[in-house]
Structures are given as C-alpha cells and as structure tokens.
Design a protein around this motif. Sequence first.
Motif, PDB file in Angstrom:
ATOM      1  N   VAL A   7      -6.938   5.555   4.932  1.00  0.00           N
ATOM      2  CA  VAL A   7      -8.164   4.761   4.999  1.00  0.00           C
ATOM      3  C   VAL A   7      -9.122   5.164   3.875  1.00  0.00           C
ATOM      4  N   LEU A   8      -9.150   6.460   3.553  1.00  0.00           N
ATOM      5  CA  LEU A   8      -9.989   6.923   2.443  1.00  0.00           C
ATOM      6  C   LEU A   8      -9.652   6.165   1.171  1.00  0.00           C
ATOM      7  N   VAL A   9      -8.370   6.044   0.847  1.00  0.00           N
ATOM      8  CA  VAL A   9      -7.958   5.342  -0.364  1.00  0.00           C
ATOM      9  C   VAL A   9      -8.371   3.872  -0.291  1.00  0.00           C
ATOM     10  N   GLU A  10      -8.201   3.245   0.866  1.00  0.00           N
ATOM     11  CA  GLU A  10      -8.592   1.839   1.005  1.00  0.00           C
ATOM     12  C   GLU A  10     -10.093   1.657   0.819  1.00  0.00           C
ATOM     13  N   LEU A  11     -10.878   2.590   1.320  1.00  0.00           N
ATOM     14  CA  LEU A  11     -12.328   2.487   1.150  1.00  0.00           C
ATOM     15  C   LEU A  11     -12.726   2.705  -0.307  1.00  0.00           C
TER      16      LEU A  11
END
Length: 534
Positions: A7-11
């Motif tokens: 999710v960090l990468v997507e954000l």
Amino acid sequence: MTTCGEVLVELLEAYGVDVVFGIPGVHNVEFYRGLSASTVRHVTPRHEQGAGFMADGYARATGRPGVCFTITGPGLTNILTAMGQAYSDSIPMLVIASTNSRPQLGTGRGHLHELKSQRALAEGVTAFSHTLMTPDQLPDVLARAMAVFASARPRPVYIEIPVDVIAAPASHLPRKAHALPAPPLPPASAIAAAANACAAAERPLLVLGGGAVAAPAAAVALAEALDAPTVMTINARGLLPPDHPLIAGEILTAPPILAALAEADLVIAAGTEFGETEMYPDVADIRIPGGLVRIDIDPEQLVRAPAADIPLLGDCRATMAALAESLPADRDSGGAARAAALRAATAAALPTGIAPYRRLMETIDAVLPHAIVVGDSTQTVYHANQFYRPALPRSFFNASTGYGTLGYGLPAAIGAQLGEPDRPVIALVGDGGVLFTIGELAAAVEAGAPVIVILWNNDGYGEIRSYMTARQITPVGVDLKVPDFIRIAEGFGCAAERVRSFAGLADALVAAHERFVPTLIEIRADAPFIRECL
C-alpha cells in the motif's frame, strides 16, 4: 492479502512519486514487494549516503520531493549526513526506513541493527519524524509529509515502520492521495504595508534566496516593479537571467554589497536566511539600518537576525507576485545604473587567482549553455559561487551551502540527471571529496544516467591546505594518496579522459554530451594551461 508495504508503494504512486532511491536489505524487503508491478522506478546507490544525496539532487533539479528507502540501524545512520544537508538547505526529502519489530523496540537485547531510538536520531534533521505503529496510520502520516512539502518549509520527513507492520495486512486502506493545502499568503494589510514602504523607498535593494527558486516570473516582476538592484544567493541563481540589468552581484559580504545593504533605505529579502555560507570567503555582520521587508514561509525565520520590520509570512511566489502588483507602475529608482555600478565594483573585488575557474565555467556555458551544474565542496565551486550566473533557476547548486558536506556532488548530479533526463548535468568535484562517494559511478552506469564529472585534481584537500598555510599552520593530513581516476572510472564502465587545455575541455564536453554513459573529465590543478591563467 495486500501488505502495508504494498500500500505504501501505491500511495507514493498516487502522490506522483516516480523514483525511489534505496538499498534493499533483510529488514526492508517488504517495501519492495509491490515495486515490480508499480510505475515507481527504483535506483540502487552503493551507499545510503549516496541515496540521500541523489534524492537531494533530484529534488533541487525538479522541485519534487526525493524519496529514499533504507534499512534499520546503519541504513539510517548512513543517510543522516544527506538529511542534514537537505535540512540546512530546505530540500523536500522523504526517508522511509524499516525498524525492528514492535516487540523488540527499546529492549536493548542486541537485535540485528538495533538502536536505542532511530527516530530520536532522525528528529534533529527533519521537519517531523514518526514511528508507524499500525498500518492504519500510513495514509495520514504520508499525507502529513506531502503537506509539508507542498505548503510549509520543505525539509526532510522521516517515517519508520517496524518490520512486522510493513508485512501486516492492509487491504482495507485507501490508496487515494489526500488533497494538499496551498501555501499560505500574507493578509492584504501586510502586503499593503510592504507596498507602501517599497513605494516610498528611493534606494531599494532586493535579495533573493533559495526559498524563491520556484518563482522566476514573480522574482523578475518584483525586481522590475521595485527597479531595485538584486542580489541572488547561491541557491537562487538563475531567477533573473544572467544578462538582466538589475543583477547587482553574487556574494553578500563582498564589500560593495555590504555597503549597498547598509546604504539602502529599504531591503526586500525573499526566502533567504542571510546565511554564513553565502559569505565565502569571509563572514561578516550584515547591517540593514534602512528597513527590512522579509518574505518567508517559516515564521521563525522572520524574527531571526536580521529581524524584519515588515514580516510577510507566506509562499514566495504568491507573495512576490502580490507585492509586485501592488506597486505603482513606471517606477524609477535608477536601479539599472546602481546595479551596473555594483556589478563593476564586485567584479573588481573578486580575489586574485579566480581566472582559471572563470575560464572553466565559461567553457561549460559555451558548450552546454543549459546544463545543470552540481557542485561538491571544492575549490572550483567556492570560486564559481562568487561570479557564476546560470541561464535558468535550479541549474546551479552545491554542498558549500548550509551543512557543507563532502561527497555530495557526484550522487546529487546523478539524482538531478534522473529527474531531468533531457538536460546535460555536470558534477564539479575535487579529488578529495569525490573519494567519499566514487562508488556511485557504478550506480550512474547501472541507472543509465550520463552525468559529466569534471574532477579538479590537486592531490588532496587543496582548499584546507591553503587555509592552513595562510594561518601559518604546517599542513598535516591534507596531502593525499589519490588513485588513477581515469582507470577507476573506466573500470566502472564510464568514459574518461584527462584534458590539457580549455579547448580540449570543450571537445571533451561535446563528446560526453553525445554519449549514453557517464564521463569523467580530469583537470590537473598544476597543468600548464591552468597555471598560465594565474
């Protein structure tokens, strides 16, 4: 299951991040789970300090935050120097580190990479630092970081995530970027007060700092509305084009500039600390008895010496534009004539021995007129700071400002090249400083970043050698065993050559610009064509 790391990468994607500089390790591999399927490019430096300097150069060249991934313990301690440089120069940098799992934090039992408190180490060089204790905190904490970069003084932000949290389930988290606040603007009454003071001034002087670097149109508009001689600090160079008639000079403590600051009936300063590192080679007290208007996004800066008579808290772009629009048209304070006199006086006050460095920069401008020039703390840079005027903003920056670290030039140039791939990027380095980070040549080759490295070789720490000699200290520790830089560069897969004339330098720059690999160009400080200039 989607993990917190994914999710960090997507954000990061949602906030427009396109490059991350980092070194994978056992404790942070879960950051990498989602990278292969994302649009975010990962660049692997050869040291975490190099990662931080690359992120710094990327941010300065593009105006967008540079982002780093590090591991626990040594990953953070290695990158702290780069964070210190970015903190001193107000550069947006996001450092995301792993830390030991939640049950291990603070136990002191000797876990791998354990520190008493990673977060405490980072706090001194960040706008804020945060330990993410649950995945649910991630969207809001990342939004806070982006808000700092968008609308406050843009200093590094540090977010650490325990290894068990990185791998924790996070499918429920939103992936949408928060709406970010716009930078503040001073109230109309404050703009009016400043405009009245400017309109009444007969001998105004404008000082532009790095906080105004994103606002070239507003800077030109304000200078011309004031009809004021304008001094640009190192990080502001290029805000006015190099042939602009209102440019007054480059060094705040050049005697003519000091005198002009003291004689002005009003000084307007935008986004500058009046910092000591803008005063090479001599530090001096700046006297501004005639009145001072300061524009800054940092409220504390407005009350630091020299304290503002009229403080304008706000974004430099919007504030300078509003102030320029509030001034009467067709103002004439003799600005161009006063600026011409200051340019002539400051040029006459330049130190002896500056000629070879001027020839060097003239050669770069003639061959690659729109290059980004990134400097280390080295003799070529110290001298260029005193006279060089790039064609565009964000085109000349170096490590002699603020923190003043060695080893910055090469990796920062790599970051700038990755951020601005269509422009030539030149690193000005010395033989002593480049050895701090010379391994990043491998990263440049691997990343396809064709930086041009101009290496000034004086067999050691030449600037410190001269400093010791001038103070009648027998030089110790400054004469170094330096390697064969040509063979080292070629060993990394770079092109390399030693030049023996300024014409040869021009030819080497042309050839380097046409290549798709990094090029190292060595200049011996004791070469005959350099000595002939002295």
